[in-house]
Write a protein that holds these residues in place. Sequence first.
Motif, short mmCIF file in Angstrom:
data_model
loop_
_atom_site.label_atom_id
_atom_site.label_comp_id
_atom_site.label_asym_id
_atom_site.label_seq_id
_atom_site.Cartn_x
_atom_site.Cartn_y
_atom_site.Cartn_z
N ARG A 1 -32.92 30.62 22.23
CA ARG A 1 -32.47 30.55 20.83
C ARG A 1 -32.49 31.92 20.18
N ILE A 2 -33.50 32.72 20.56
CA ILE A 2 -33.61 34.06 19.99
C ILE A 2 -32.52 34.95 20.57
N LYS A 3 -32.26 34.81 21.85
CA LYS A 3 -31.21 35.58 22.49
C LYS A 3 -29.87 35.31 21.79
N ALA A 4 -29.64 34.03 21.49
CA ALA A 4 -28.38 33.65 20.84
C ALA A 4 -28.26 34.33 19.48
N ARG A 5 -29.38 34.48 18.80
CA ARG A 5 -29.35 35.08 17.47
C ARG A 5 -28.97 36.57 17.57
N TYR A 6 -29.45 37.24 18.64
CA TYR A 6 -29.13 38.65 18.81
C TYR A 6 -27.67 38.88 19.16
N GLN A 7 -27.13 37.89 19.87
CA GLN A 7 -25.78 38.12 20.41
C GLN A 7 -24.71 38.01 19.34
N ARG A 8 -25.06 37.39 18.22
CA ARG A 8 -24.05 37.15 17.21
C ARG A 8 -23.57 38.45 16.58
#
Lengths: 309, 327
Positions: A302-309
């Motif tokens: 979930r944190i990775k997804a936040r960075y990728q945005r």
Amino acid sequence: MGRYVLKRVLLVVPTLLAIIFIVFGIMSLTPNNPAAVMLGPRASADAVAKLNSELGYDKPMLARYVDYVMNLARGDMGKSYNSRREVFKEITLRFPTTVKLATVSILVAVVIGVPLGVFAAVRQYSVFDVTGTAAAMFMASMPGFWFGMMAILLFSLKLGLLPSYGSKTPAHLILPSLTLAIPVAATIMRFTRTTMLETIRQDYVRTARAKGQTEGRVIINHALKNALLPVVTVAGMEFGWLLGGAVVIETLFSINGVGKLIIDSIHKKDVPQVTGCALFLAFFFMLVMLAVDILYAYIDPRIKARYQR
Amino acid sequence: MGHLLEIKGLRVEYRSDESIVKAVNGVSFSLDKGTVIGLVGETGAGKTTTALGIMRLLPAMTGRITGGEIMFKGEDLLKKPPGDMRAVRGAMISMIFQDPMTSLNPVVSVGDQIRESLEIHSVDSRSGSAMDAKVDELLELVNIPSRRKKEYPHQFSGGMRQRVGIAMALACEPELLIADEPTTALDVTIQAQVLELMRGLKDKLETSMIMITHDLGVVAEICDRVAIMYAGEVVEQGSVRDIFESERHHPYTEGLFGAIPSLAAASRRLAPIDGLMPDPTDLPIGCKFAERCKYREAVCGHTAPGADAEGHAIACHRFAGKRHGAD
């Protein structure tokens, strides 16, 4: 992810500038006369004034700050007032010892703390949990140097098993790294226990049991993986503190690390050396925190997804 | 011919330092292969507790099964050692949980979570690639493109997560599927999709199901038999026709139907059941529903009514002594 890391690395610069400023501020608030310390009590007032001006110490604090930053930008951390050698050299000479000590300590602390915390959570309110938690509280509250002195007393003086000072061989590192690891292990244990107590009650843990998964796998693959995030933060912070905060233990065990260098330099009003050490340790602390944040992304998608945005 | 599942007099308590909550008080019902029984009742009636009791997944610190038998394929699940029970869970009996937002592990990909069931119960020593193929097949079965198996639960909507939960529960082709309010946490449109899916699975795989719900519409849609629960007891059970078409009902069932809005009725107000369910830490000695019952008689206050677990059975003194066949 790459952009995020870049942003974090760029943030290091203003943070370091602020740290230099604070160190300069503190050093100039304390009664301070480096030339007098360097030349000794019998030096003439003229000689002291002359040396201070050579060192640039007669300038106002802000001017010295600007000079320092400008030199730093050219890769020059200045020379130690005390040893007259490059500040950077003095640090890099001692840093490996400190890193070794901190790394061994954090590894020992994690290897002890995490499993004990998991076990205490799984057996909540059992004898192990109650005594373990109480013992951890004691370990975390006692000052590290007390453990250190007790360890020297027992293992070095009484039993003669381990050396009590220096850092020549791996055996020399056992007592100081254990002394450093004990309170950290206690903190990590208590932290792991708390987060595990939360995750083992989660619905997805019940889902794993409903699949017929064995208890051990349920705890490790499902509960612990989710509980790890806060534990990684604490372990990272503690590692950062160990890198810079081993001051007392390094002094106690006469280990020639960066912590001891700071203490010696403060005694000698060695402003460039103190500033350099503070800067160096702050930089590494920030590196560790950055590494922790990147590690997050690998643990929690979930944190990775936040960075990728 | 024995039933696939036969529950006799199941009792479950939750114990804490302050009190004992009697959540399930002598529940009996049975289920045959390929059929669906609905457990209906309001929140706190003991539906989920009954289901967790069957799985033996009650909260370890507080939940206790204090009586009864759970006969599954002729064996009492309550007498099985933990290791044997693990072999039953997920392989022979599996469960779909109520809240799809919390019942999937947020840090494990959905494909791996489905695969986990296959790995645990890989008695036929499936190869890795065969398991991958099975994961794909399961995802497609619940209408999720299999290329999304590497994604994590947060990347799916609630309805899709519930379908992942269903795929997970179906992985080892269990004989009994317990669905704990599988549609409650979902939007109405998604509810219909999930129900449609489950009905299709029932027809295709002949899985027996226990469908826990408080929605009589869901019951009418998918169930063969219905057990109405109140305060930890089954107050009425029978076939769907018995429940929806018979004239005879437990007063509580009557109340439940009275609380459903009707398009045909002239009245614009619903008829709620007055009062509240009794305190489960301090249940009345007689009929648990007596307090709220409009047919209440003297006997209700001191004697609990009994009922069979077969046919159309009503636990009420009004119908005492009379068997109601499949009317």
